[in-house]
Design an enzyme around this catalytic site. Structure first.
Site, PDB file in Angstrom:
ATOM      1  NE  ARG B 248      -2.145   1.693   3.538  1.00  0.00           N
ATOM      2  CZ  ARG B 248      -2.079   1.604   4.921  1.00  0.00           C
ATOM      3  NH1 ARG B 248      -2.659   0.649   5.445  1.00  0.00           N
ATOM      4  NH2 ARG B 248      -1.300   2.270   5.580  1.00  0.00           N
ATOM      5  CG  HIS B 252      -6.866   2.827   6.315  1.00  0.00           C
ATOM      6  ND1 HIS B 252      -7.245   1.716   5.648  1.00  0.00           N
ATOM      7  CD2 HIS B 252      -7.908   3.518   6.612  1.00  0.00           C
ATOM      8  CE1 HIS B 252      -8.509   1.628   5.806  1.00  0.00           C
ATOM      9  NE2 HIS B 252      -8.764   2.581   6.287  1.00  0.00           N
ATOM     10  CE1 TYR B 261       0.642   2.373   8.816  1.00  0.00           C
ATOM     11  CE2 TYR B 261      -0.449   3.799   9.991  1.00  0.00           C
ATOM     12  CZ  TYR B 261      -0.365   3.112   8.926  1.00  0.00           C
ATOM     13  OH  TYR B 261      -0.991   3.183   7.955  1.00  0.00           O
TER      14      TYR B 261
END
Lengths: 327, 330
Positions: B248, B252, B261
């Protein structure tokens, strides 16, 4: 006119709809070869074959979700959840999906699924084979919830549910399955979803109820008639969305209203019925709105003493009706 | 001389160029949406970036005239390949009345368009898996030769609906292809905290179906495995589980900050394998694409995205009272 039991009316409605429209099919646990644990689908497996009466894996979210997918495609699935108590794993599919498919797609897709489930207590079913679950679904626009009280209504309303263009939860009282018998015409008739039905005309008190409560109220009304108390009984038949007009009319008719459900009292269908009457009938009422319902404990216990304490019955309904008449 | 990879798969130069074009279109619409979001013009965006190769490779292996798809929120590449347009997607981004997905009712990424057999989707993840199985059940009952194709992220493969849906499909041998787009993160939670098994495809054996893991940055590898799965499905040989592994490239969603993170080095490393670059290189190496053609393609797509943006920005919203419509059939 043939007389049949409540559950035979279920089977008959399913059979007639499967004959009428080959897109109608059944899926659920034990619905095929066994004909259902209550035998609601008895004989249909032999008549229509295993491809239209599908024994599914033991997985409620898939029963609902696979049915929803087939319905979106254009089939007419009738999913059986073996006990209403076991519908909880399918709640996400029913509420997040089925109820919202038309709305969220701006009318592009729809979901004509019928989900049948036996509910209700008084059968020594304890916490997880006795519950009324309608209130869980009764604030979810997009769903319709039908809870019939007689074999005649079962056939007409189940056929209407299967033909409906939107998802319908069809809750059948499991104690009524063999307890209640009645005349059911052989012809193809449907009854309107969303319409309540006056089951008894009366002038002193109004009882509004549904499911097995209708049967108890009718029994009690017969006795009270001998004492000169005339009871008007409205059967909601569809508990969501409610037939507001019929509720208001029934409340205004006598000015004394008793609401009966075997579900827990707080937040029940009757809470909403009470709110409707409060909003519309303040100056028509001659007594406070009364509710007879189960106590607010999680569910019905197994031991006969506690079960009887929880469950409504004709005596409790009769007493509540008499008390209201005497107010 | 050995056959070129795409030729060996039966794909013409025009077809692979068209695949690349769809991948690039998805990327550019997505990038535009981020700009619009950061400019305060649209409230939300959720990305396909990094997964275009898997999405487009798979979609081109399906029959786009009759198969049904149940996409998840990142599948811009799938829905574009199935007939949705840049304008449709921009209308959804701006939540305008004309948005064919939902008429402006749902957030972007919640796809649905009946005329192109794209099932309507929701936000709770994985609910679409049983739906795809249900459509496949209908195909079997009606003796139709279409298949259904359903996608989800690797995090969603932990949901009960994944298990219930795939098991149902396996038991009834239904024509459904489940493709898990493993992008290595479920929002912030990495794969090692999501899966106890090594690969998502390891789970296939439990459902009585074959499971494959392929490079999600390689549209031809994905095409090949989906094509094979489709052939098995229409022959009545049942469902397939496919896992595509990619990365990705964005947070998100527009409301996430992935710097909290994951390391920047990891993201930069992944960008080297970005299929928009690597597939373009493949096409150039094989004489399908030239520098000049690539420039033209960019220009053409930029124009399309600009026009779609302008159109959607100026399109009307639904009337406030439209919120009351379409609860039930009228």
């Amino acid at each position: 006119m043939p007389v049949m039991s409540y559950i035979q009316a279920v089977t008959q409605a399913l059979r007639e709809e499967m004959k009428r429209d080959e897109k109608v099919f059944i899926l659920g646990e034990d619905v095929g070869k066994r004909g259902g644990v209550f035998r609601a689908t008895d004989g249909l497996y032999d008549e229509f074959g295993e491809d239209r009466v599908i024994d599914t894996p033991l997985a409620e979210s898939a029963i609902a979700g696979v049915g929803i997918g087939a319905a979106m495609y254009g089939m007419r699935p009738v999913a059986e959840i073996q006990f209403a108590d076991f519908i909880m794993p399918a709640v996400n599919q029913i509420i997040s999906e089925a109820a919202r498919i038309r709305y969220r797609s701006n009318n592009d897709w729809n979901c004509p699924i019928t989900i049948r489930a036996p509910y209700g207590g008084g059968v020594h079913g304890a916490l997880y084979h006795s519950q009324s679950v309608e209130a869980v679904f009764a604030n979810q626009p997009g769903l319709k919830i039908v809870m019939p009280s007689t074999p005649y209504d079962v056939k007409g309303l189940l056929k209407a549910a299967i033909r409906d263009e939107d998802p319908v939860l069809f809750f059948e009282h499991k104690r009524a399955y063999r307890l209640l018998k009645g005349e059911v015409p052989e012809d193809d008739y449907v009854l309107p979803i969303g319409k309540a039905d006056v089951k008894r005309e009366g002038s002193d008190i109004t009882v509004i109820t549904y499911g097995l409560g209708v049967h108890f109220a009718l029994q009690a009304a017969e006795k009270l008639e001998e004492e000169g108390i005339s009871a008007h009984i409205l059967d909601l038949r569809t508990v969501y969305p409610l037939d507001k007009e019929a509720i208001i009319e029934a409340a205004q008719k006598t000015g004394k209203v008793l609401l009966v459900t075997e579900d827990n009292k707080e937040g029940s269908i009757m809470s909403e019925v009470s709110a409707i009457i409060s909003e519309h009938c303040l100056f028509d009422l001659d007594a406070p709105i009364k509710r007879l319902a189960g106590p607010d404990v999680p569910a019905m216990p197994y031991a006969p003493t506690m079960e009887k304490y929880f469950m409504i019955n004709p005596e409790k309904v009769e007493k509540a009706m008499r008390d209201l008449a005497e107010f | 001389m050995a056959k070129k990879r795409h030729e060996a798969l039966g794909l013409s130069d025009e077809q692979v160029l068209d695949m690349f074009r769809t991948m690039l279109l998805a990327r550019k619409i997505d990038e535009r949406m981020w700009l619009l979001n950061r400019a305060g013009k649209i409230p939300f965006v959720i990305s396909c970036q990094g997964q275009e190769a898997a999405q487009v490779g798979a979609a081109y292996a399906l029959d786009r005239e009759k198969d049904y798809v149940a996409p998840y929120y990142r599948d811009m590449g799938v829905v574009l390949a199935f007939g949705m347009t840049a304008k449709d997607l921009m209308l959804s981004g701006f939540a305008k009345k004309e948005d064919p997905n939902s008429g402006g009712r749902q957030m972007p990424g919640h796809f649905g368009q009946k005329k192109n057999r794209i099932l309507t989707g929701s936000s709770p993840v994985t609910t679409q898996v049983p739906h795809a199985v249900g459509v496949a059940l209908a195909a079997k009952m009606e003796k139709k030769d279409f298949v259904t194709f359903v996608t989800l992220g690797e995090g969603s493969s932990n949901q009960g609906d994944f298990h219930e849906g795939l098991n149902f499909a396996g038991v009834h041998k239904l024509p459904v292809i489940t493709m898990v787009e493993n992008n290595k993160y479920a929002i912030s939670v990495p794969i090692k905290k999501q899966l106890a098994c090594e690969k998502v495809s390891d789970r296939a054996i439990g459902y009585g179906m074959p499971g494959y893991t392929v490079d999600g940055n390689d549209p031809l590898a994905v095409y090949e495995v989906v094509k094979e799965a489709r052939e098995r499905a229409v022959k009545g040989e049942g469902p397939t589980l496919i896992e595509t592994v990619s990365y990705r490239l964005t947070p998100h969603s527009s409301d996430d900050d992935d710097r909290t993170y994951r390391e920047r080095e990891e993201v930069e490393e992944a960008k080297k394998k970005d299929s928009i670059i690597t597939f373009a290189q493949y096409l150039k190496d094989n004489g399908v694409l030239t520098e000049e053609k690539e420039k033209e393609l960019h220009k053409e797509i930029d124009k399309l995205v600009n026009e779609a943006t302008d159109y959607a920005e100026n399109a009307p919203y639904a009337d406030p009272e439209d919120a009351l419509k379409h609860v039930y059939a009228e």
